[in-house]
Design an enzyme around this catalytic site. Sequence first.
Site, PDB file in Angstrom:
ATOM      1  N   TYR A 132       0.796  -1.207   0.000  1.00 34.66           N
ATOM      2  CA  TYR A 132       0.000   0.000   0.000  1.00 34.66           C
ATOM      3  C   TYR A 132       0.834   1.263   0.000  1.00 34.66           C
ATOM      4  CZ  TYR A 132       0.117  -1.268   5.019  1.00 34.66           C
ATOM      5  OH  TYR A 132       0.466  -1.682   6.290  1.00 34.66           O
ATOM      6  N   ASP A 172      -3.575  -5.846  18.532  1.00 33.41           N
ATOM      7  CA  ASP A 172      -4.939  -5.998  17.996  1.00 33.41           C
ATOM      8  C   ASP A 172      -5.808  -6.839  18.916  1.00 33.41           C
ATOM      9  OD1 ASP A 172      -3.925  -6.061  14.472  1.00 33.41           O
ATOM     10  OD2 ASP A 172      -4.173  -4.421  15.915  1.00 33.41           O
TER      11      ASP A 172
HETATM   12  C1  LIG Z   1       2.433   0.734   9.860  1.00 33.87           C
HETATM   13  C2  LIG Z   1       3.904   0.789  10.105  1.00 33.87           C
HETATM   14  C3  LIG Z   1       4.523  -0.034  11.021  1.00 33.87           C
HETATM   15  N1  LIG Z   1       5.862   0.045  11.221  1.00 33.87           N
HETATM   16  C4  LIG Z   1       6.477  -0.876  12.179  1.00 33.87           C
HETATM   17  C5  LIG Z   1       5.881  -0.816  13.572  1.00 33.87           C
HETATM   18  C6  LIG Z   1       6.043  -2.236  14.079  1.00 33.87           C
HETATM   19  O1  LIG Z   1       7.325  -2.384  14.669  1.00 33.87           O
HETATM   20  C7  LIG Z   1       5.978  -3.094  12.817  1.00 33.87           C
HETATM   21  C8  LIG Z   1       4.658  -3.772  12.607  1.00 33.87           C
HETATM   22  O2  LIG Z   1       3.647  -2.774  12.725  1.00 33.87           O
HETATM   23  P1  LIG Z   1       2.126  -3.213  12.882  1.00 33.87           P
HETATM   24  O3  LIG Z   1       2.024  -4.390  13.791  1.00 33.87           O
HETATM   25  O4  LIG Z   1       1.347  -1.973  13.192  1.00 33.87           O
HETATM   26  O5  LIG Z   1       1.810  -3.723  11.394  1.00 33.87           O
HETATM   27  P2  LIG Z   1       0.338  -4.057  10.859  1.00 33.87           P
HETATM   28  O6  LIG Z   1      -0.438  -4.765  11.905  1.00 33.87           O
HETATM   29  O7  LIG Z   1       0.524  -4.686   9.546  1.00 33.87           O
HETATM   30  O8  LIG Z   1      -0.308  -2.628  10.675  1.00 33.87           O
HETATM   31  C9  LIG Z   1      -0.750  -2.176   9.421  1.00 33.87           C
HETATM   32  O9  LIG Z   1      -1.903  -2.892   9.146  1.00 33.87           O
HETATM   33  C10 LIG Z   1      -3.080  -2.246   8.728  1.00 33.87           C
HETATM   34  C11 LIG Z   1      -3.781  -3.177   7.787  1.00 33.87           C
HETATM   35  C12 LIG Z   1      -2.924  -0.905   8.196  1.00 33.87           C
HETATM   36  O10 LIG Z   1      -3.742  -0.423   7.404  1.00 33.87           O
HETATM   37  C13 LIG Z   1      -1.843  -0.055   8.677  1.00 33.87           C
HETATM   38  O11 LIG Z   1      -1.176   0.502   7.573  1.00 33.87           O
HETATM   39  C14 LIG Z   1      -0.856  -0.669   9.552  1.00 33.87           C
HETATM   40  O12 LIG Z   1      -1.283  -0.335  10.861  1.00 33.87           O
HETATM   41  O13 LIG Z   1       6.238  -2.194  11.718  1.00 33.87           O
HETATM   42  C15 LIG Z   1       6.662   0.918  10.524  1.00 33.87           C
HETATM   43  O14 LIG Z   1       7.874   0.956  10.723  1.00 33.87           O
HETATM   44  N2  LIG Z   1       6.076   1.748   9.622  1.00 33.87           N
HETATM   45  C16 LIG Z   1       4.728   1.726   9.380  1.00 33.87           C
HETATM   46  O15 LIG Z   1       4.253   2.510   8.518  1.00 33.87           O
END
Ligand SMILES: Cc1cn([C@H]2C[C@H](O)[C@@H](COP(=O)(O)OP(=O)(O)O[C@H]3O[C@H](C)C(=O)[C@H](O)[C@H]3O)O2)c(=O)[nH]c1=O
Length: 191
Positions: A132, A172
């Site tokens: 994305y 989550d």
């Molecule tokens: C979103 C993001 C995360 N991170 C790091 C923070 C954490 O250490 C790791 C995993 O993050 P997170 O668990 O929030 O990843 P997802 O659960 O895939 O979150 C995403 O999933 C849903 C579907 C979304 O729409 C968002 O873009 C985003 O929140 O990546 C970064 O370094 N940069 C970023 O832009």
Amino acid sequence: MKKIETKLPGVVIIEPDVHGDHRGYFMETYSTSNFHQLGIDNVFVQDNMSFTAKKGTLRGLHFQNDPMAQAKLVSCTKGTVIDVAVDIRKGSPTYKQWVAVELSEENKKMFFIPRGFAHGFLTLTDNVEFRYKVDNLYSKEHDRGIRYDDPSVNVDWGGLLNGIEPILSDKDKNGPTLDESDCNFKYEGDK
Ligand SMILES: Cc1cn([C@H]2C[C@H](O)[C@@H](COP(=O)(O)OP(=O)(O)O[C@H]3O[C@H](C)C(=O)[C@H](O)[C@H]3O)O2)c(=O)[nH]c1=O
């Protein structure tokens, strides 16, 4: 490139033109001019990619609070997901309403989610690659989540969960409902 409106103003499905030949296919997934014609002039500043190994994993429902809110252009380049956007703008005529679309390597559909919406997806296959573009940089302090099963939003994840909890991150798993969250979006008219 075709735009399909949804019941949430501004949340649209985009079908790119696919140029197939004996080798495979080519498609433009984004261009300023194509998207301008669709009425989408957001300036994307960051590309993301996530890989999810197991079917039945749910990432979401996430958003970044203002002033670091993000619009997202999402697609699934390997595997299949149910992708969901939820209107979380207080005062919106479609507040707490949601739309879901199946995105897959197969259907090559993209989904545009404006600022003011929470986003998440449930994987329907193993080995999902999700890509994305966002129009604001990541901000850990503004990063927020609400429960995928918030009863006041009542997302139907395609009946695939049937009471089975999906694979979730701890964040989550323990997230708040929208009413419990400090979501700061206010409805200012549909863009
Ligand atoms: C979103 C993001 C995360 N991170 C790091 C923070 C954490 O250490 C790791 C995993 O993050 P997170 O668990 O929030 O990843 P997802 O659960 O895939 O979150 C995403 O999933 C849903 C579907 C979304 O729409 C968002 O873009 C985003 O929140 O990546 C970064 O370094 N940069 C970023 O832009």
